[in-house]
Write an enzyme that holds these catalytic residues in place. Structure first.
Site, PDB file in Angstrom:
ATOM      1  NE  ARG A   1      -3.891  -0.470   2.372  1.00 19.23           N
ATOM      2  CZ  ARG A   1      -5.161  -0.523   1.692  1.00 19.23           C
ATOM      3  NH1 ARG A   1      -5.277   0.322   0.710  1.00 19.23           N
ATOM      4  NH2 ARG A   1      -5.918  -1.656   1.641  1.00 19.23           N
TER       5      ARG A   1
ATOM      6  CG  ASP B   1      -0.538  -5.516  16.915  1.00 17.71           C
ATOM      7  OD1 ASP B   1       0.049  -5.611  15.759  1.00 17.71           O
ATOM      8  OD2 ASP B   1      -1.314  -4.581  17.417  1.00 17.71           O
TER       9      ASP B   1
ATOM     10  CE1 TYR C   1      35.917 -38.788  -3.204  1.00 14.17           C
ATOM     11  CE2 TYR C   1      34.376 -38.909  -1.123  1.00 14.17           C
ATOM     12  CZ  TYR C   1      34.723 -39.244  -2.680  1.00 14.17           C
ATOM     13  OH  TYR C   1      33.728 -40.008  -3.230  1.00 14.17           O
TER      14      TYR C   1
ATOM     15  CD  GLU D   1       0.153   6.535  16.337  1.00 14.82           C
ATOM     16  OE1 GLU D   1      -1.122   6.374  16.610  1.00 14.82           O
ATOM     17  OE2 GLU D   1       0.576   6.077  15.374  1.00 14.82           O
TER      18      GLU D   1
ATOM     19  CG  HIS E   1       5.859  -3.545   8.981  1.00  8.20           C
ATOM     20  ND1 HIS E   1       6.100  -2.161   9.316  1.00  8.20           N
ATOM     21  CD2 HIS E   1       6.713  -3.496   7.726  1.00  8.20           C
ATOM     22  CE1 HIS E   1       6.890  -1.612   8.627  1.00  8.20           C
ATOM     23  NE2 HIS E   1       7.243  -2.322   7.604  1.00  8.20           N
TER      24      HIS E   1
HETATM   25  P1  ADP Z   1      -1.673  -2.184  12.366  1.00  7.62           P
HETATM   26  O1  ADP Z   1      -0.440  -1.793  11.849  1.00  7.62           O
HETATM   27  O2  ADP Z   1      -2.090  -3.428  12.573  1.00  7.62           O
HETATM   28  O3  ADP Z   1      -2.780  -1.325  11.815  1.00  7.62           O
HETATM   29  P2  ADP Z   1      -0.572  -0.360  14.402  1.00  7.62           P
HETATM   30  O4  ADP Z   1      -1.123   0.204  15.773  1.00  7.62           O
HETATM   31  O5  ADP Z   1       0.936  -0.751  14.451  1.00  7.62           O
HETATM   32  O6  ADP Z   1      -1.559  -1.463  14.009  1.00  7.62           O
HETATM   33  O7  ADP Z   1      -0.820   1.167  13.594  1.00  7.62           O
HETATM   34  C1  ADP Z   1      -2.025   1.632  13.448  1.00  7.62           C
HETATM   35  C2  ADP Z   1      -1.768   3.089  12.809  1.00  7.62           C
HETATM   36  O8  ADP Z   1      -2.738   3.499  12.197  1.00  7.62           O
HETATM   37  C3  ADP Z   1      -1.182   3.910  13.952  1.00  7.62           C
HETATM   38  O9  ADP Z   1      -0.151   4.917  13.435  1.00  7.62           O
HETATM   39  C4  ADP Z   1      -2.604   4.984  13.986  1.00  7.62           C
HETATM   40  O10 ADP Z   1      -2.185   6.208  14.339  1.00  7.62           O
HETATM   41  C5  ADP Z   1      -3.038   4.862  12.523  1.00  7.62           C
HETATM   42  N1  ADP Z   1      -4.370   5.191  12.394  1.00  7.62           N
HETATM   43  C6  ADP Z   1      -5.189   4.687  13.396  1.00  7.62           C
HETATM   44  N2  ADP Z   1      -6.634   5.224  13.204  1.00  7.62           N
HETATM   45  C7  ADP Z   1      -6.535   6.121  12.373  1.00  7.62           C
HETATM   46  C8  ADP Z   1      -7.210   6.967  11.556  1.00  7.62           C
HETATM   47  N3  ADP Z   1      -8.568   7.160  11.689  1.00  7.62           N
HETATM   48  N4  ADP Z   1      -6.773   7.782  10.538  1.00  7.62           N
HETATM   49  C9  ADP Z   1      -5.238   7.743  10.161  1.00  7.62           C
HETATM   50  N5  ADP Z   1      -4.570   6.755  10.953  1.00  7.62           N
HETATM   51  C10 ADP Z   1      -5.058   5.985  11.751  1.00  7.62           C
HETATM   52  C1  G6P Z   2      -0.725  -3.630   9.090  1.00  6.34           C
HETATM   53  C2  G6P Z   2       0.014  -4.537   7.859  1.00  6.34           C
HETATM   54  C3  G6P Z   2       0.383  -3.494   6.680  1.00  6.34           C
HETATM   55  C4  G6P Z   2      -0.957  -2.839   6.283  1.00  6.34           C
HETATM   56  C5  G6P Z   2      -1.715  -2.467   7.289  1.00  6.34           C
HETATM   57  C6  G6P Z   2      -3.308  -2.122   6.819  1.00  6.34           C
HETATM   58  O1  G6P Z   2      -0.059  -2.782   9.478  1.00  6.34           O
HETATM   59  O2  G6P Z   2       1.335  -4.821   8.557  1.00  6.34           O
HETATM   60  O3  G6P Z   2       1.261  -4.080   5.804  1.00  6.34           O
HETATM   61  O4  G6P Z   2      -0.944  -1.919   5.106  1.00  6.34           O
HETATM   62  O5  G6P Z   2      -1.976  -3.567   8.304  1.00  6.34           O
HETATM   63  O6  G6P Z   2      -3.957  -3.159   6.171  1.00  6.34           O
HETATM   64  P1  G6P Z   2      -4.089  -3.020   4.526  1.00  6.34           P
HETATM   65  O7  G6P Z   2      -4.614  -4.426   4.144  1.00  6.34           O
HETATM   66  O8  G6P Z   2      -5.342  -1.960   4.670  1.00  6.34           O
HETATM   67  O9  G6P Z   2      -3.199  -2.246   3.762  1.00  6.34           O
END
Ligand code: ADP
Ligand code: G6P
Length: 734
Positions: A12, A383, A510, A391, A168
């Site tokens: 993505r 996770d 060998y 954050e 990731h």
């Molecule tokens: P994952 O990678 O599984 O989605 P993480 O907690 O590592 O879980 O990352 C989620 C990210 O998405 C965080 O950086 C968070 O700030 C961002 N996020 C969550 N909700 C929103 C939103 N509504 N708009 C933009 N970013 C978002």
């Molecule tokens: C996790 C994965 C990413 C992925 C994201 C959102 O953070 O590690 O690779 O981009 O989720 O999922 P999506 O399927 O919407 O790209």
């Protein structure tokens, strides 16, 4: 200054394109990968390659140029995916196979050959676009589970790219990973990278374990030897853009800033005097995040702590994700029902226990939520990292707030000052929440302070920098190999010297040198091709051809009975010269009967190992044993027999998947020494593959051509890849 660039590749892109009423809308992508890497990409001069988020068919040709323009403006380039690609590669193999498998959701994992084929094809599509943009010398950083095959595809086409790969999500334990039908292909796909990174040491460990058990490759600490390459594996826990969140929170708390509607609603609920508090959770709507479990645990908490009813509210933001995948549809339904049930059970006219949002909120609202929450409840069942937890901590500019975090998140490894819980235990859950709600301010502040210190220091920029410098350092690893790697010019020099010479000594090991390894040493008999090659070398009257081995006299006598080559066996105990055997060393063997029972206990306890009894030594072979168990046993064996070998003047040799105990005053070096001084040779070539052959390299005169098979550290002058290459070299001499 070099003009080499860094290319980021992920499924993505950081921006999402959508088309409404023939106009283009751009929004940021959610998820840890996109949000984290965005800040890295922003400052660099590089390019980000990925999918824009819409199917190729939906881009009207009249809009195509505009879409491309918007993508280019963001320093990105897109890979076009058709609806079918999205179905089979993205929703299918990536999110119905790899995602659940790697997160230990075996029951959700589907193994569909058609989707695997699509996964391969789309990885090829990505490779094509990357190769259009990448030049030799560039660095390519590939991200995540959707592109596991990409590193190998790139390395095969452009070996001079420096390639990094970062996963990731978790890398599952071997017991899970081994169930995967395409396990070898996926591992070799990843091995195209020069550096492979994970969030935690546990994921790294699991990966290396699969590499050793499935591909049976040699792993030395965190370096994998793979063909003529060394691949580094390491853990780099991803950080966040700390300043962005911290500063946004500072600004938000500034009394002059106008409050959002959401903030006003949140403020209405909070009342410290009445002990009314907000508990927050934010996740993508994903079954790995433990959302239903959290709701049930919250219900359990309210049941057991009625004093918190009408006081505490859980604000739960679930951001829509992969909503076409059946398991996600089911999860959404289950969550809706559970929220409804719990709210129905406890709600009063002035209070509902759960405020549930199923949508994506703008960044400012995210900050409203983070800064207003007294407690963050981040409780995934599995996770890779979890950035939301980090954050939340970054926005606590007053130093207050409590983070409750699941042990199953990668982030837990570095956030010890959070309240860590096992999310599967409702008691853990409920006790942690009570503790969090009642935690004295000083304790909150002291915990948050330590957490913030680390997050500020090891932010996402630092993380990316560490990864990229480790990747840069792999170039040195390459140079070590390149320095001794035998080139076409080296072969020409050897040939020239060979032809000029009138008295040559060829000392050839060998196993592993003239022939490859077999699980059972008795199966590694010389083949016809080898005999014919050796016959030709033997026929040249200038040559003294000597095969020098740790093998015993009987075996070699049997194999080479009718062949006139000279032989050295038992690591240098026996010499067969023009057909006559003489002992080069006089040795005692009484120690063998005493040692044998000890070695037998190792065989009993280590399936797949066996003892080879030779005339003057005992060898314990472990080629087909579990590599990790074998590693433990070799260390054990060393300890057990150390005192014994010292008293008997024995030594322990570590060969290729074999440990051999033999008399100290025997080694291939002593034999080499005797041979080289016997005559006045004007060409000496010594070839060997393992540790025991290093003695030969050491003893060979300076002018000799010493050649090591394989790319491990060596005293030899040259290195070549395999026994096949040794044969090619020898053929070229005849
Ligand atoms: P994952 O990678 O599984 O989605 P993480 O907690 O590592 O879980 O990352 C989620 C990210 O998405 C965080 O950086 C968070 O700030 C961002 N996020 C969550 N909700 C929103 C939103 N509504 N708009 C933009 N970013 C978002
Ligand atoms: C996790 C994965 C990413 C992925 C994201 C959102 O953070 O590690 O690779 O981009 O989720 O999922 P999506 O399927 O919407 O790209």
């Amino acid at each position: 200054m070099s003009s080499n660039k860094t290319i980021i590749v992920s499924n993505r892109l950081p921006l999402q394109i959508s088309i409404k009423d023939n106009s283009i809308e751009v929004s940021p992508s959610v998820g840890g990968l996109a949000t984290g890497m965005k800040s890295v990409h922003k400052d660099g001069n590089g390019l980000w390659i990925g999918w824009s988020g819409i199917p190729e068919e939906d881009i009207n040709p009249s809009l195509l140029k505009k879409v491309k323009g918007r993508i280019e403006e963001a320093k990105c380039a897109s890979v076009e995916l058709t609806k079918q690609d999205i179905e089979d590669y993205y929703l299918g193999f990536s999110n119905r196979t790899l995602w659940p498998l790697f997160h230990y959701f075996m029951e959700y994992t589907e193994f569909e050959t058609k989707e695997w084929e699509a996964y391969k094809a789309v990885n090829e599509k990505f490779a094509k676009v990357v190769l259009e943009h990448a030049n030799d010398g560039d660095t390519v950083w590939v991200h995540d589970y959707q592109l596991l095959l990409l590193p190998e595809l790139l390395k095969n086409k452009k070996p001079n790219l420096t390639i990094g790969f970062f996963l990731h999500i978790p890398f599952p334990s071997y017991e899970i990973f081994r169930t995967f039908p395409w396990r070898s292909e996926v591992l070799t796909g990843m091995l195209g990278a020069d550096l492979i990174g994970f969030h935690t040491y546990d994921y790294e460990r699991h990966f290396l374990s699969s590499i050793k058990r499935i591909l049976r490759l040699d792993v030395n600490f965190n370096e994998i030897s793979y063909h003529d390459r060394l691949i580094k594996v390491d853990s780099f826990p991803m950080g966040i853009d700390y300043d962005k969140f911290h500063n946004a929170a500072l600004e938000h708390n500034n009394s002059e800033t106008e409050k959002s509607d959401l903030q006003k609603r949140l403020d209405d609920h909070k009342d410290p005097k009445e002990n009314k508090k907000l508990v927050l959770s934010i996740d993508r709507m994903d079954y790995t995040k433990g959302i239903p479990n959290r709701i049930k645990a919250f219900e359990y908490f309210l049941d057991n702590n009625p004093q918190y009813q009408e006081k505490v509210r859980l604000v739960m933001l679930a951001v829509p994700s992969r909503s076409n995948v059946p398991q996600y549809i089911k999860l959404k339904r289950e969550t809706d029902e559970l929220v409804g049930r719990v709210n129905g059970k406890f709600a009063t006219v002035s209070w509902t226990p759960i405020w549930y949002f199923y949508r994506s909120l703008p960044f400012d609202n995210l900050i409203d939520l983070y800064t207003s929450a007294d407690v963050a409840l981040i409780t995934p069942v599995r996770d890779g990292m979890n950035l939301v937890a980090k954050e939340y901590v970054a926005t606590r500019t007053n130093g207050d707030g409590v983070l409750i975090l699941s042990e199953m998140a990668g982030a837990a490894k570095e956030m010890n000052e959070a309240i860590l819980i096992n999310p599967n235990s409702f008691d853990d859950f409920s006790n942690a929440l009570k503790k969090g709600l009642e935690m004295p301010l000083e304790e909150q502040q002291s915990r948050i302070k330590i957490l913030q210190k680390r997050l500020r220091r090891y932010d996402v920029e630092k993380w990316a920098h560490e990864f990229l410098s480790a990747l840069e350092a792999t170039k040195e690893l390459k140079e070590v190999i390149v320095a001794k790697k035998m080139t076409v010019a080296d072969v020409a020099t050897i040939k020239q010297n060979y032809q000029k010479a009138s008295n040559r000594l060829l000392l050839l090991d060998y196993d592993g040198t003239l022939t490859g390894f077999k699980d059972n040493p008795q199966d590694a008999k010389p083949d016809e091709e080898l005999f014919s090659l050796l016959d030709k070398l033997q026929a040249q009257k200038e040559n003294n051809l000597v095969i020098i081995s740790g093998r015993d006299k009987q075996t070699f006598n049997k194999w080479f009975k009718n062949k006139p080559y000279n032989l050295v066996t038992d690591h240098g105990v026996w010499l067969r010269d023009k057909g006559d055997w003489t002992a080069l060393e006089r040795l005692k063997t009484d120690w063998m009967d005493r040692l044998l029972p000890i070695l037998e206990t190792f065989v009993d306890r280590t399936p797949g190992t066996f003892i080879e009894k030779k005339n003057y030594s005992l060898a314990w072979h472990y080629r087909t044993a579990d590599p990790e168990l074998a590693q433990i046993r070799t260390t054990e064996l060393k300890t057990v027999i150390t005192s014994m070998i010292a008293n008997n003047d024995l030594s322990l040799l570590e060969g290729n998947k074999v440990m051999e105990i033999k008399s100290s005053n025997v080694n291939k070096g002593r034999a080499t020494n005797r041979l080289v001084v016997e005559e006045d040779y004007d060409f000496i070539m010594v070839i060997g593959d393992d540790w025991t052959d290093e003695y030969m390299f050491e003893e060979a005169p300076e002018s000799s051509f010493t050649i090591k098979v394989g790319y491990k550290k060596t005293k030899a002058k040259f290195q070549i890849k395999s026994s096949e290459q040794v044969r090619d070299l020898l053929v070229s001499l005849t």
